[in-house]
Design an enzyme around this catalytic site. Structure first.
Site, mmCIF file in Angstrom:
data_model
loop_
_atom_site.group_PDB
_atom_site.id
_atom_site.type_symbol
_atom_site.label_atom_id
_atom_site.label_comp_id
_atom_site.label_asym_id
_atom_site.label_seq_id
_atom_site.Cartn_x
_atom_site.Cartn_y
_atom_site.Cartn_z
ATOM 1 C CG ASN A 14 100.757 71.445 20.281
ATOM 2 O OD1 ASN A 14 99.918 70.864 21.189
ATOM 3 N ND2 ASN A 14 100.701 71.443 19.008
ATOM 4 N NE ARG A 61 117.843 60.144 10.212
ATOM 5 C CZ ARG A 61 117.057 59.146 10.047
ATOM 6 N NH1 ARG A 61 115.894 59.334 9.431
ATOM 7 N NH2 ARG A 61 117.266 57.916 10.262
ATOM 8 C CG MET A 86 107.348 69.758 11.621
ATOM 9 S SD MET A 86 106.133 68.729 11.823
ATOM 10 C CE MET A 86 105.304 68.538 10.473
ATOM 11 C CG HIS A 105 100.603 62.001 14.908
ATOM 12 N ND1 HIS A 105 101.742 62.477 13.796
ATOM 13 C CD2 HIS A 105 99.817 61.498 14.272
ATOM 14 C CE1 HIS A 105 101.108 61.981 12.670
ATOM 15 N NE2 HIS A 105 100.025 61.469 12.692
ATOM 16 C CG LEU A 140 107.505 58.564 11.667
ATOM 17 C CD1 LEU A 140 108.369 59.475 12.204
ATOM 18 C CD2 LEU A 140 107.301 59.120 10.231
ATOM 19 C CG ASP A 141 103.994 59.870 13.459
ATOM 20 O OD1 ASP A 141 104.501 60.332 14.476
ATOM 21 O OD2 ASP A 141 104.082 60.281 12.300
ATOM 22 C CD GLN A 169 89.590 68.708 21.959
ATOM 23 O OE1 GLN A 169 89.511 68.088 23.149
ATOM 24 N NE2 GLN A 169 88.511 69.681 21.877
HETATM 25 C C1 GAR Z 1 100.568 70.435 15.521
HETATM 26 O O1 GAR Z 1 99.367 70.116 14.908
HETATM 27 C C2 GAR Z 1 101.423 68.931 15.634
HETATM 28 O O2 GAR Z 1 100.422 68.101 16.164
HETATM 29 C C3 GAR Z 1 101.897 68.748 14.391
HETATM 30 O O3 GAR Z 1 102.356 69.920 13.963
HETATM 31 C C4 GAR Z 1 101.573 70.934 14.406
HETATM 32 C C5 GAR Z 1 102.615 72.027 14.981
HETATM 33 O O4 GAR Z 1 101.763 73.086 15.468
HETATM 34 N N1 GAR Z 1 103.060 67.729 14.582
HETATM 35 C C6 GAR Z 1 103.189 66.880 13.689
HETATM 36 O O5 GAR Z 1 102.605 66.617 12.498
HETATM 37 C C7 GAR Z 1 104.557 65.864 13.961
HETATM 38 N N2 GAR Z 1 104.411 64.892 13.102
HETATM 39 P P1 GAR Z 1 102.329 74.056 16.625
HETATM 40 O O6 GAR Z 1 103.844 74.583 16.011
HETATM 41 O O7 GAR Z 1 101.465 75.250 16.571
HETATM 42 O O8 GAR Z 1 102.607 73.222 17.838
#
Ligand code: GAR
EC number: 2.1.2.2
Length: 215
Positions: A14, A61, A86, A105, A140-141, A169
Site C-alpha cells: 500500500n 505501548r 500492525m 483496513h 479500533l477500526d 482495490q
Molecule cells: C493490507 O491488506 C492492509 O489493508 C492490512 O494489512 C495489509 C498490509 O499489506 N492492514 C490491516 O490489517 C490493518 N489492521 P501491505 O504491507 O502490502 O500494504
C-alpha cells in the site's frame, strides 16, 4: 506543498501504491515498527527517508507511542497514513493526530474489524467483501469512513485468493483518499467526513458480477 508520512509494518504494497500515485504532496518519510519490514528497502530506493521505531525496544505501548509520535513530528507532516501498520495505537497518540491520520483496513467496515478479515468473511459466507479507508479515532477500526471498494466473494476462494483481489482495490482507494486530503477536499468536521465535490469520483463503486445464483 503538503507532506505526508507513511507507517508500515511489513511488505508495504500500500505504501508503494501511494508513492507511485504521483500524489499532490511530498512523502516526508516512511516509518516502520519492524526493522526488517520489506517496504523500507523500496522507500530507500526511491530516495524517501526510511526510519525505524522498533516496538520491541520499548518497555510498554505508551513509551513506544511517545517515541513514534516524536519520530513523526520531526517531519512535520500534514497527513499520517497507516498502511499495513500492525500496532494498536493508544488514545493520546490517536488524539495527537486527530483529523489528519487515515488507515486502510481489509474489510467493508463495520464488518470484520481486527485481524484475519478474509478468513472471517469466508467463514461467515458473505458474498461481498472489500476494503475501507477511514479516519483513525480511538476505537479500533471504527473511525469515520472515507471510501470503500467492494469485491465479490467467488466460489473456491480461500483467504489468500480473496486477499489478493481485495488488495488490488486497496491500491486504488488509498491513493484516492490521500489525494483528496492533500488537495484540501477531505476533512473531518464534528466527527463526520466532509468531501468537497470531485468530478472524478465514481457515482457508485461497481461490484463485479457475481456468479452466485440469486436467492
Ligand atoms: C493490507 O491488506 C492492509 O489493508 C492490512 O494489512 C495489509 C498490509 O499489506 N492492514 C490491516 O490489517 C490493518 N489492521 P501491505 O504491507 O502490502 O500494504
Amino acid at each position: 506543498m503538503k507532506s505526508y508520512v507513511v507507517l508500515i509494518s511489513g511488505r508495504g504494497s500500500n505504501m508503494r501504491s501511494l508513492l507511485e500515485a504521483d500524489l499532490p504532496g511530498r512523502c516526508a518519510a516512511v516509518i516502520s515498527n519492524r526493522p526488517d519490514a520489506a517496504g523500507l528497502d523500496y522507500a530507500r530506493e526511491r530516495g524517501v527517508p526510511a526510519a525505524v521505531v522498533d516496538h520491541k525496544a520499548f518497555a510498554g505501548r505508551e513509551a513506544f507511542d511517545v517515541a513514534l509520535a516524536a519520530a513523526i513530528d520531526a517531519y512535520r507532516p500534514d497527513l499520517v497514513l497507516l498502511a499495513g501498520f500492525m500496532r494498536v495505537l493508544g488514545d493520546p497518540f490517536v488524539e495527537r493526530f486527530a483529523g489528519r491520520m487515515l488507515n486502510i483496513h481489509p474489510s467493508l467496515l463495520p464488518a470484520f474489524p481486527g485481524l484475519n478479515t478474509h478468513a472471517s468473511a469466508l467463514q461467515l459466507g458473505v458474498r461481498i467483501h472489500g476494503c475501507t479507508v477511514h479516519f483513525v479515532t480511538p476505537s479500533l477500526d471504527a473511525g469515520p469512513i472515507v471510501i470503500q471498494a467492494a469485491v465479490a466473494v467467488l466460489p473456491g476462494d480461500d483467504p489468500a485468493r480473496l486477499a489478493g483481489r481485495v488488495l488490488e482495490q486497496e491500491h486504488l482507494i488509498y491513493p484516492q483518499a490521500a489525494r483528496w486530503f492533500l488537495e484540501g477536499r477531505l476533512r473531518l468536521a464534528g466527527g463526520r467526513v466532509e468531501l468537497d465535490d470531485d468530478p472524478a469520483r465514481p457515482a457508485a463503486l461497481r461490484v463485479p458480477d457475481t456468479p452466485w445464483p440469486s436467492p
